[in-house]
Scaffold this motif. Sequence first.
Motif, PDB file in Angstrom:
ATOM      1  N   SER A  51       0.849  -1.190   0.000  1.00 55.06           N
ATOM      2  CA  SER A  51       0.000   0.000   0.000  1.00 55.06           C
ATOM      3  C   SER A  51       0.881   1.235   0.000  1.00 55.06           C
ATOM      4  O   SER A  51       1.717   1.411   0.886  1.00 55.06           O
ATOM      5  N   VAL A  52       0.691   2.080  -0.996  1.00 57.35           N
ATOM      6  CA  VAL A  52       1.446   3.330  -1.079  1.00 57.35           C
ATOM      7  C   VAL A  52       0.505   4.436  -0.629  1.00 57.35           C
ATOM      8  O   VAL A  52      -0.401   4.829  -1.360  1.00 57.35           O
ATOM      9  N   THR A  53       0.703   4.899   0.600  1.00 62.67           N
ATOM     10  CA  THR A  53      -0.225   5.877   1.183  1.00 62.67           C
ATOM     11  C   THR A  53       0.436   7.197   1.531  1.00 62.67           C
ATOM     12  O   THR A  53      -0.231   8.111   1.989  1.00 62.67           O
ATOM     13  N   ARG A  54       1.749   7.297   1.337  1.00 65.93           N
ATOM     14  CA  ARG A  54       2.443   8.536   1.673  1.00 65.93           C
ATOM     15  C   ARG A  54       3.688   8.658   0.812  1.00 65.93           C
ATOM     16  O   ARG A  54       4.149   7.688   0.231  1.00 65.93           O
ATOM     17  N   SER A  55       4.196   9.866   0.742  1.00 64.43           N
ATOM     18  CA  SER A  55       5.473  10.101   0.079  1.00 64.43           C
ATOM     19  C   SER A  55       6.258  11.101   0.909  1.00 64.43           C
ATOM     20  O   SER A  55       5.680  11.880   1.667  1.00 64.43           O
ATOM     21  N   ILE A  56       7.557  11.059   0.783  1.00 60.06           N
ATOM     22  CA  ILE A  56       8.424  11.967   1.530  1.00 60.06           C
ATOM     23  C   ILE A  56       9.368  12.627   0.536  1.00 60.06           C
ATOM     24  O   ILE A  56      10.021  11.951  -0.254  1.00 60.06           O
ATOM     25  N   VAL A  57       9.405  13.961   0.573  1.00 63.92           N
ATOM     26  CA  VAL A  57      10.282  14.713  -0.325  1.00 63.92           C
ATOM     27  C   VAL A  57      11.049  15.756   0.474  1.00 63.92           C
ATOM     28  O   VAL A  57      10.629  16.183   1.544  1.00 63.92           O
ATOM     29  N   LEU A  58      12.175  16.162  -0.071  1.00 69.13           N
ATOM     30  CA  LEU A  58      12.966  17.241   0.503  1.00 69.13           C
ATOM     31  C   LEU A  58      12.679  18.482  -0.316  1.00 69.13           C
ATOM     32  O   LEU A  58      12.862  18.501  -1.531  1.00 69.13           O
ATOM     33  N   TRP A  59      12.196  19.526   0.342  1.00 64.85           N
ATOM     34  CA  TRP A  59      11.804  20.744  -0.349  1.00 64.85           C
ATOM     35  C   TRP A  59      12.419  21.937   0.360  1.00 64.85           C
ATOM     36  O   TRP A  59      12.134  22.165   1.534  1.00 64.85           O
ATOM     37  N   SER A  60      13.291  22.643  -0.297  1.00 62.06           N
ATOM     38  CA  SER A  60      13.958  23.829   0.250  1.00 62.06           C
ATOM     39  C   SER A  60      14.566  23.549   1.619  1.00 62.06           C
ATOM     40  O   SER A  60      14.453  24.361   2.541  1.00 62.06           O
ATOM     41  N   GLY A  61      15.201  22.386   1.766  1.00 64.91           N
ATOM     42  CA  GLY A  61      15.855  22.049   3.025  1.00 64.91           C
ATOM     43  C   GLY A  61      14.933  21.457   4.069  1.00 64.91           C
ATOM     44  O   GLY A  61      15.371  21.085   5.141  1.00 64.91           O
ATOM     45  N   TRP A  62      13.647  21.348   3.774  1.00 60.76           N
ATOM     46  CA  TRP A  62      12.681  20.780   4.706  1.00 60.76           C
ATOM     47  C   TRP A  62      12.230  19.428   4.199  1.00 60.76           C
ATOM     48  O   TRP A  62      12.034  19.232   3.006  1.00 60.76           O
ATOM     49  N   THR A  63      12.016  18.484   5.108  1.00 58.83           N
ATOM     50  CA  THR A  63      11.449  17.196   4.740  1.00 58.83           C
ATOM     51  C   THR A  63       9.938  17.312   4.856  1.00 58.83           C
ATOM     52  O   THR A  63       9.413  17.680   5.900  1.00 58.83           O
ATOM     53  N   VAL A  64       9.238  17.000   3.761  1.00 56.70           N
ATOM     54  CA  VAL A  64       7.794  17.129   3.724  1.00 56.70           C
ATOM     55  C   VAL A  64       7.189  15.751   3.487  1.00 56.70           C
ATOM     56  O   VAL A  64       7.553  15.067   2.535  1.00 56.70           O
ATOM     57  N   GLN A  65       6.259  15.373   4.369  1.00 54.95           N
ATOM     58  CA  GLN A  65       5.565  14.094   4.201  1.00 54.95           C
ATOM     59  C   GLN A  65       4.177  14.388   3.693  1.00 54.95           C
ATOM     60  O   GLN A  65       3.472  15.241   4.234  1.00 54.95           O
ATOM     61  N   ASN A  66       3.764  13.675   2.657  1.00 57.27           N
ATOM     62  CA  ASN A  66       2.447  13.883   2.071  1.00 57.27           C
ATOM     63  C   ASN A  66       1.603  12.656   2.305  1.00 57.27           C
ATOM     64  O   ASN A  66       1.997  11.572   2.178  1.00 57.27           O
TER      65      ASN A  66
END
Length: 66
Positions: A51-66
């Motif tokens: 199950s793919v229910t979230r993603s994690i990206v690095l944005w402008s030095g911040w880690t963002v979880q969606n």
Amino acid sequence: MLLPAEIKALVNCLGLRERTLVLIAASTGLRQSEIFGLKRGDIDFAQRAMSVTRSIVLWSGWTVQN
């Protein structure tokens, strides 16, 4: 895109954590952010399902979880 022999050569040079990431990427087609968002509970080994229910990206030095 890597050939199966190239994937095998790559994973033979990696530690367990990195090997797991490469094998998931090569066998599922998930985006990098989706792979980084996976948790152990997202994988049902008995049903061979994920199950793919979230993603994690690095944005402008911040880690963002969606």
